[in-house]
Design a protein around this motif. Structure first.
Motif, PDB file in Angstrom:
ATOM      1  N   VAL B  33       0.834  -1.216   0.000  1.00 20.65           N
ATOM      2  CA  VAL B  33       0.000   0.000   0.000  1.00 20.65           C
ATOM      3  C   VAL B  33       0.864   1.259   0.000  1.00 20.65           C
ATOM      4  CG1 VAL B  33      -1.935  -1.138   1.125  1.00 20.65           C
ATOM      5  CG2 VAL B  33      -0.346   0.176   2.512  1.00 20.65           C
ATOM      6  N   GLY B  34       2.083   1.123   0.523  1.00 17.43           N
ATOM      7  CA  GLY B  34       2.993   2.266   0.479  1.00 17.43           C
ATOM      8  C   GLY B  34       3.440   2.546  -0.945  1.00 17.43           C
ATOM      9  N   VAL B  35       3.623   1.454  -1.706  1.00  9.36           N
ATOM     10  CA  VAL B  35       4.069   1.601  -3.095  1.00  9.36           C
ATOM     11  C   VAL B  35       2.940   2.141  -3.980  1.00  9.36           C
ATOM     12  CG1 VAL B  35       4.770   0.295  -5.145  1.00  9.36           C
ATOM     13  CG2 VAL B  35       5.848  -0.185  -2.957  1.00  9.36           C
ATOM     14  N   TYR B  73       8.134   2.416   4.484  1.00  8.30           N
ATOM     15  CA  TYR B  73       9.207   1.894   3.626  1.00  8.30           C
ATOM     16  C   TYR B  73       8.806   1.998   2.152  1.00  8.30           C
ATOM     17  CZ  TYR B  73      12.377  -0.562   6.905  1.00  8.30           C
ATOM     18  OH  TYR B  73      13.300  -0.882   7.848  1.00  8.30           O
ATOM     19  N   GLY B  74       7.576   1.520   1.868  1.00  5.47           N
ATOM     20  CA  GLY B  74       7.133   1.402   0.473  1.00  5.47           C
ATOM     21  C   GLY B  74       6.977   2.737  -0.227  1.00  5.47           C
ATOM     22  N   GLY B  75       6.630   3.775   0.545  1.00  5.29           N
ATOM     23  CA  GLY B  75       6.410   5.096  -0.043  1.00  5.29           C
ATOM     24  C   GLY B  75       7.619   5.600  -0.808  1.00  5.29           C
ATOM     25  N   SER B  76       8.817   5.198  -0.357  1.00  5.72           N
ATOM     26  CA  SER B  76      10.030   5.702  -1.010  1.00  5.72           C
ATOM     27  C   SER B  76      10.144   5.175  -2.446  1.00  5.72           C
ATOM     28  CB  SER B  76      11.268   5.317  -0.197  1.00  5.72           C
ATOM     29  OG  SER B  76      11.349   3.925  -0.092  1.00  5.72           O
ATOM     30  N   THR B  77       9.670   3.941  -2.680  1.00  4.44           N
ATOM     31  CA  THR B  77       9.769   3.356  -4.023  1.00  4.44           C
ATOM     32  C   THR B  77       8.998   4.213  -5.028  1.00  4.44           C
ATOM     33  OG1 THR B  77       9.795   1.215  -2.928  1.00  4.44           O
ATOM     34  CG2 THR B  77       9.456   1.183  -5.299  1.00  4.44           C
ATOM     35  N   THR B  78       7.759   4.593  -4.642  1.00  2.97           N
ATOM     36  CA  THR B  78       6.936   5.414  -5.542  1.00  2.97           C
ATOM     37  C   THR B  78       7.579   6.775  -5.763  1.00  2.97           C
ATOM     38  OG1 THR B  78       5.163   4.428  -4.265  1.00  2.97           O
ATOM     39  CG2 THR B  78       4.515   5.968  -5.970  1.00  2.97           C
ATOM     40  N   VAL B 379      12.124  -5.616  -5.073  1.00  4.78           N
ATOM     41  CA  VAL B 379      11.880  -4.305  -5.651  1.00  4.78           C
ATOM     42  C   VAL B 379      11.305  -4.386  -7.073  1.00  4.78           C
ATOM     43  CG1 VAL B 379      14.178  -3.827  -6.589  1.00  4.78           C
ATOM     44  CG2 VAL B 379      12.805  -1.962  -5.751  1.00  4.78           C
ATOM     45  N   SER B 380      11.681  -5.431  -7.829  1.00  8.44           N
ATOM     46  CA  SER B 380      11.134  -5.529  -9.193  1.00  8.44           C
ATOM     47  C   SER B 380       9.630  -5.826  -9.148  1.00  8.44           C
ATOM     48  CB  SER B 380      11.883  -6.581  -9.998  1.00  8.44           C
ATOM     49  OG  SER B 380      11.959  -7.761  -9.259  1.00  8.44           O
ATOM     50  N   LEU B 381       9.191  -6.538  -8.091  1.00  9.27           N
ATOM     51  CA  LEU B 381       7.752  -6.786  -7.936  1.00  9.27           C
ATOM     52  C   LEU B 381       7.021  -5.469  -7.655  1.00  9.27           C
ATOM     53  CD1 LEU B 381       5.307  -8.781  -7.425  1.00  9.27           C
ATOM     54  CD2 LEU B 381       5.953  -8.687  -5.025  1.00  9.27           C
ATOM     55  N   TRP B 382       7.614  -4.652  -6.776  1.00 11.66           N
ATOM     56  CA  TRP B 382       6.989  -3.362  -6.437  1.00 11.66           C
ATOM     57  C   TRP B 382       6.926  -2.469  -7.687  1.00 11.66           C
ATOM     58  CZ3 TRP B 382       5.165  -5.424  -2.544  1.00 11.66           C
ATOM     59  CH2 TRP B 382       5.896  -5.972  -1.512  1.00 11.66           C
ATOM     60  N   VAL B 383       7.956  -2.553  -8.514  1.00 16.31           N
ATOM     61  CA  VAL B 383       7.963  -1.743  -9.737  1.00 16.31           C
ATOM     62  C   VAL B 383       6.811  -2.168 -10.648  1.00 16.31           C
ATOM     63  CG1 VAL B 383       9.272  -1.194 -11.835  1.00 16.31           C
ATOM     64  CG2 VAL B 383      10.434  -1.257  -9.646  1.00 16.31           C
ATOM     65  N   LYS B 384       6.582  -3.499 -10.712  1.00 11.47           N
ATOM     66  CA  LYS B 384       5.479  -4.003 -11.558  1.00 11.47           C
ATOM     67  C   LYS B 384       4.144  -3.461 -11.064  1.00 11.47           C
ATOM     68  CE  LYS B 384       7.384  -8.138 -13.579  1.00 11.47           C
ATOM     69  NZ  LYS B 384       8.036  -9.286 -12.991  1.00 11.47           N
TER      70      LYS B 384
END
Lengths: 154, 495
Positions: B33-35, B73-78, B379-384
């Protein structure tokens, strides 16, 4: 919609809330603070803030994102919003007679339409898959009461 | 030493397979959900509130803690890959992180963000472990008057200090307090603001308000704009996830400084991670040996703010667990979850539910490790996930929101209310009203009224009790200063 209209909406809301404060029945219990004081103070404070917001909006000091560069709405804004809300209305109207999945699918299709997806079979199938998955996870795996999935299971 | 022993007891429970599984699920869902843009921890926890009837309290709170930390944590990826910060605290990360990604250093940006989050999250949790018992001890001296004053300070701080406008914050707070008054007055049994509808007698459910404002409101706003389907550019995952010696040397001090900004500010009644992330960014810019890189992708500009953001997340748990005061929307919804379990929050939480609290704190340490392991390799999953087309993403968000609200009580009325709150959320988003004061006000209104009544009963109706008791009076004075000083300062600056 403009900030001034938002202020008028707030003032109207405060008017309704003030009327509701007057119809709160007085308690027969002997107590230091009755049921009216806190709501009365809150409505008074909100009315003050609403008036101040209105004055500020009238002077043109309040923001509206639609005026910001790159934030304004593209043509068809009302249709898109109505499409999303229509999905919600469909869910509300149909969930009791038809179970969860069909209204959930229609709701999803309304939302997808609001984000420019066409109303076609692909959209229906994807939204049906979304609604069915959530029904399965929530109702079957986690035991949340979502009712039956389909009308013939009612 | 007592805290250490209690923490070890917490670890014993948190490391049991079932609890660990809930923690893992929380971290995974939290990162997810952060991503994803448009869905945050407050909304997710609100949606999961109906599960409180089916899952033991300890497991549920361990999962909530995982979601809370995971979203940070996830928010940084976006922010780094999409240049779309999911929340205001991640804005600063996007400034330098996305520039690093554009220069082919996305991997290093994600790595410093993840390791910094781990370091700061652990420091924040350590501070929570050893400072919380002191706060509890001090709070045991609180009477109803002090509690009422603390709640006043908290809601004033959340409304007046955070956000872009004090006035709009106060309007949002007023709305929240008004909505918190809806339902039967528990002390006298009189219905208030119910318009004769039996569905409103129990009050407005936090889930309905939070999900409506955050999920439906955001979706309505984005649909109104019509720009979401045009899509943002997701940066390719370039550069190694391994940081070079120079990257480490430039990052580690920034992580520690960020943590020391984040925790204390996050723990203050105003809470929030925006201020510490900004402070950290400007400090790093000032202290950096490469100030020319700022604005073009400086690694310190990602390391410091990300650390500050995560330490602030730990800080926000301090007033929630020790005083029962929520200082963010997510904390407010967690408080409502405590209420759902019939658990009394406040300083007595540590004595009456010690095992639960210490398991929760222990799970934060474990969660930090899980998140570090989960974040970089996946991280590649989060990118998808960032490439899900908006129509299906928002269809999913709204259908799960509707399911969550409908499932909580099989109430069609509540689903209708969800969309009404959605419209309110749209208006608030469009006209820049902050949502957190509304949620905090909604939850604290009945609690504040109860404390006020108790205080006035004890003082036999003397209102001066809130101002003459030293601690209560001090808290009221700070609240008054927060209201008076900023506009006064603005006026003086103008003249």
């Amino acid at each position: 919609m403009t900030p001034l209209r938002v202020a008028l909406l707030l003032v109207a809301l405060c008017g309704v809330a003030a009327w509701q404060v007057t119809v709160i029945p007085e308690s027969l219990m002997q107590m230091t603070v009755g049921p009216v004081l806190a709501p009365g103070v809150i409505v008074a404070a909100l009315s003050l803030f609403a008036v101040l917001y209105g004055i500020s909006a009238w002077r043109g000091r309040q923001t509206d994102e639609s005026q910001a560069p790159d934030q304004s709405a593209l043509p068809g804004a009302n249709t898109r919003m109505l499409s999303l809300l229509g999905g919600g209305v469909a869910f509300i109207a149909l969930v009791i007679p038809l179970g969860f999945v069909i209204p959930g699918t229609l709701c999803g299709m309304g939302v997808a339409r609001a984000f420019d997806a066409p109303l076609n079979l692909k959209s229906a199938l994807i939204c049906c898959a979304i609604a069915s998955t959530f029904w399965f996870v929530f109702a079957q795996l986690l035991g949340v009461g979502l009712g039956p999935a389909l009308p013939w299971l009612i | 030493m007592e805290a250490f022993d209690a923490l070890m007891g917490g670890f014993a429970i948190a490391l049991q397979p079932t609890t660990l599984m809930w923690g893992f699920v929380g971290c995974f869902v939290g990162t997810l959900v952060g991503v994803l843009p448009g869905i945050g921890p407050a909304l997710t926890i609100a949606l999961l509130l109906p599960l409180t009837y089916h899952v033991p309290a300890t497991s549920m709170f361990v999962m909530f803690a995982g979601i809370y930390y995971g979203a940070a944590y996830g928010g940084s990826t976006t922010s780094i890959l999409l240049n779309t910060p999911g929340e205001s605290a991640a804005v600063v990360t996007a400034l330098e992180g996305n520039k690093m990604a554009r220069r082919g250093r996305a991997g290093q940006a994600l790595a410093t963000a993840a390791i910094g989050s781990f370091v700061a999250g652990t420091i924040g949790t350590l501070a929570l472990t050893f400072v919380a018992p002191w706060v509890v001890e001090a709070a045991l001296a609180f009477g109803p008057a002090e509690y009422f004053s603390l709640m006043v300070l908290s809601v004033v701080a959340v409304s007046a200090v955070l956000g872009n406008s004090m006035l709009r914050g106060l309007v949002a707070l007023g709305l929240g307090l008004l909505l918190g008054m809806v339902g039967v007055d528990l002390q006298t049994g009189q219905p208030r603001f119910t318009f004769g509808r039996p569905e409103l007698l129990d009050g407005i459910e936090v889930t309905v308000a939070a999900v409506g404002l955050f999920a439906v409101g955001e979706a309505l706003y984005l649909a109104w704009q019509g720009r979401e389907s045009k899509g943002g550019e997701v940066m390719k995952l370039t550069g190694s996830l391994w940081m070079s010696k120079q990257d480490w040397a430039r990052s580690w001090k920034a992580w520690f400084r960020g943590a020391f900004f984040g925790f204390p500010i996050g723990a203050m009644p105003a809470g929030g991670a925006e201020l510490p992330t900004l402070l950290s960014y400007y400090t790093e810019k000032k202290l950096s040996k490469h100030p020319e890189e700022f604005g073009h992708g400086a690694i310190e500009g990602v390391a410091g703010p990300e650390a500050a953001n995560n330490a602030a997340a730990a800080g926000v748990l301090m007033p929630l667990l020790t005083l029962g005061i929520p200082t963010s929307a997510t904390a407010a919804i967690m408080l409502s979850a405590f209420e759902g379990y019939g658990i009394q929050t406040g300083p007595q939480l540590f004595s009456q539910q010690g095992s639960l609290v210490w398991t929760l704190i222990a799970s934060l340490y474990i969660g930090n490790v899980i998140l570090l392991v989960l974040n970089l390799p996946l991280v590649s999953l989060w990118v998808k996930l960032l490439k899900i087309p908006p129509p299906w993403l928002y269809a999913g968000i709204i259908v799960i929101s509707t399911a969550g609200v409908y499932g909580a009580g099989n109430s069609v009325f509540n689903v209708g209310l969800l969309f009404v709150f959605g419209l309110l959320g749209y208006i608030m988003r469009r006209f820049d009203f902050p949502a957190a004061p509304l949620i905090v006000g909604l939850i604290l209104a009945p609690l504040g009224e109860q404390s006020m009544r108790q205080a006035l009963t004890i003082s036999q109706g003397e209102w001066s009790t809130f101002f003459t008791r030293p601690l209560s009076g001090s808290l009221m004075a700070v609240a008054a200063l927060l209201l008076i000083v900023p506009p006064l300062y603005k006026m003086l600056k103008r003249s």
